[in-house]
Write a protein that holds these residues in place. Structure first.
Motif, short mmCIF file in Angstrom:
data_model
loop_
_atom_site.label_atom_id
_atom_site.label_comp_id
_atom_site.label_asym_id
_atom_site.label_seq_id
_atom_site.Cartn_x
_atom_site.Cartn_y
_atom_site.Cartn_z
N ALA A 1 -6.38 -8.16 5.17
CA ALA A 1 -4.93 -8.29 5.37
C ALA A 1 -4.68 -9.23 6.54
CB ALA A 1 -4.29 -6.94 5.63
N ASP B 1 2.43 -1.09 9.24
CA ASP B 1 1.51 -2.00 9.91
C ASP B 1 0.32 -1.29 10.55
OD1 ASP B 1 3.29 -3.86 9.09
OD2 ASP B 1 3.78 -4.65 11.08
N GLY C 1 -1.87 0.39 7.94
CA GLY C 1 -2.54 -0.65 7.17
C GLY C 1 -3.67 -1.29 7.93
N ASN C 2 -3.45 -1.59 9.20
CA ASN C 2 -4.51 -2.22 10.00
C ASN C 2 -5.73 -1.31 10.11
OD1 ASN C 2 -2.85 -4.41 10.38
ND2 ASN C 2 -2.18 -3.80 12.42
N THR D 1 -1.54 -6.41 8.94
CA THR D 1 -0.82 -6.01 7.73
C THR D 1 0.56 -6.64 7.66
OG1 THR D 1 -2.02 -3.90 7.75
CG2 THR D 1 -0.01 -4.02 6.41
#
Length: 313
Positions: free
Chosen positions: A87, A161, A164-165, A184
């Motif tokens: 990502a 974010d 996701g990271n 992300t």
């Protein structure tokens, strides 16, 4: 047959590790040491580029392009499967990819490469072709997010974010990415409609003049552009990805593979965006579970390699 070599190249200027995708030899090669099948024997090596949340091999076993590298290699192609950030923005991923391609070409002596990118891999390879067309023979976008996707628009809020990271960092760890940076928010912004349109202004090669148009240039700056994809969400009763993609269907008001509108996939010479595939079927996941009457995803990659071979590329 050209045997695909497993290699780990020295860290590039961006400190990106590179490992070429190993492809096992077929039974003919095991018995006789070589193959007479040259169906996919392109002049230039083929580079397969993963999309968002992608990888080279997960746990050293699970291929993102399931069965594709071996199928191409067994009939004559030289195949390379890099790993970029799972990502991140298109530009960051593109620079990571470019660094690996330059390293790879320096080691093998290849003059150019063919790029095939899935999902976010589509814009990623377009970036490389845009900044270094001299290194690229062709660009093939598979389920590419070339005009954005409503899924990215819906989640372009920053709320995911941090989670996701963390998740994409795990993918990087378990697939030997070497600590590639994950962002992300930047990835979602790149894949949004607004982000995609801004990207298209700078990298317009192959892009149709209108959304869902079929007039994208096939050849720009000596690089040939192609695209294909699917327009079906539920494809196989046993495929656990189907209900997950089905949950996103309300975000769309047009044919889609569950994550990307079919019209957004169009680039250059459109080979078809109506194959009966969902977004994961396009790379033969999960476990090759596609619809009964759908085209064989792996065969589409073989056909594209043969098409390029017949052009002398």
């Amino acid at each position: 047959m050209k045997k695909n070599k497993k290699m780990v190249l020295a860290a590039s200027a961006l400190a990106i590790g590179l490992s070429a995708q190993p492809a096992s030899a077929g039974w003919f090669d095991w018995l006789f040491g070589k193959s007479t099948d040259t169906y996919t024997a392109t002049k230039h090596p083929i580079v397969l580029v993963h999309g968002l949340s992608g990888f080279n091999k997960l746990f050293g076993i699970v291929e993102y392009f399931n069965g594709v590298p071996d199928a191409l290699t067994e009939s004559g192609a030289e195949v390379f499967v890099p790993q970029v950030s799972a990502a991140n923005s298109t530009e960051v991923r593109g620079e990571q990819l470019l660094a690996q391609i330059e390293e790879y070409m320096a080691v093998t002596g290849a003059e150019k490469v063919h790029l095939i990118g899935h999902s976010h891999g589509g814009p990623t390879i377009r970036y490389v072709a845009g900044v270094r067309p001299d290194l690229i023979a062709s660009v093939s976008s598979v389920g590419g997010v070339n005009w954005g996707t409503p899924v990215a628009d819906a989640f372009n809020t920053g709320a995911l974010d941090n989670l996701g990271n963390w998740f994409f960092g795990l993918l990087d760890t378990f697939s030997g990415g070497g600590g590639l940076p994950q962002d992300t928010g930047a990835a979602i912004a790149s894949l949004s409609t607004e982000g995609s349109l801004q990207f298209n202004e700078r990298f317009s090669a192959g892009i149709p003049s209108t959304y869902c148009g079929n007039d994208g240039a096939e050849v720009v700056d000596g690089v040939r552009y192609y695209s294909w994809g699917g327009n079906k969400i539920s494809t196989n009763f046993w495929d656990v990805s189907d209900p997950l993609l089905k949950a996103l269907e309300p975000l769309f008001d047009e044919p889609t593979d569950g994550l990307v509108p079919a019209c957004s996939m169009k680039l250059g010479k459109v080979l078809g965006v109506d194959y009966g595939h969902n977004h994961l079927d396009q790379v033969n996941m999960l476990f090759g579970l596609v619809g009964r009457n759908a085209a064989d995803p792996v065969e589409l990659y073989r056909q594209q390699a043969n098409r390029l071979k017949n052009l002398g590329l």
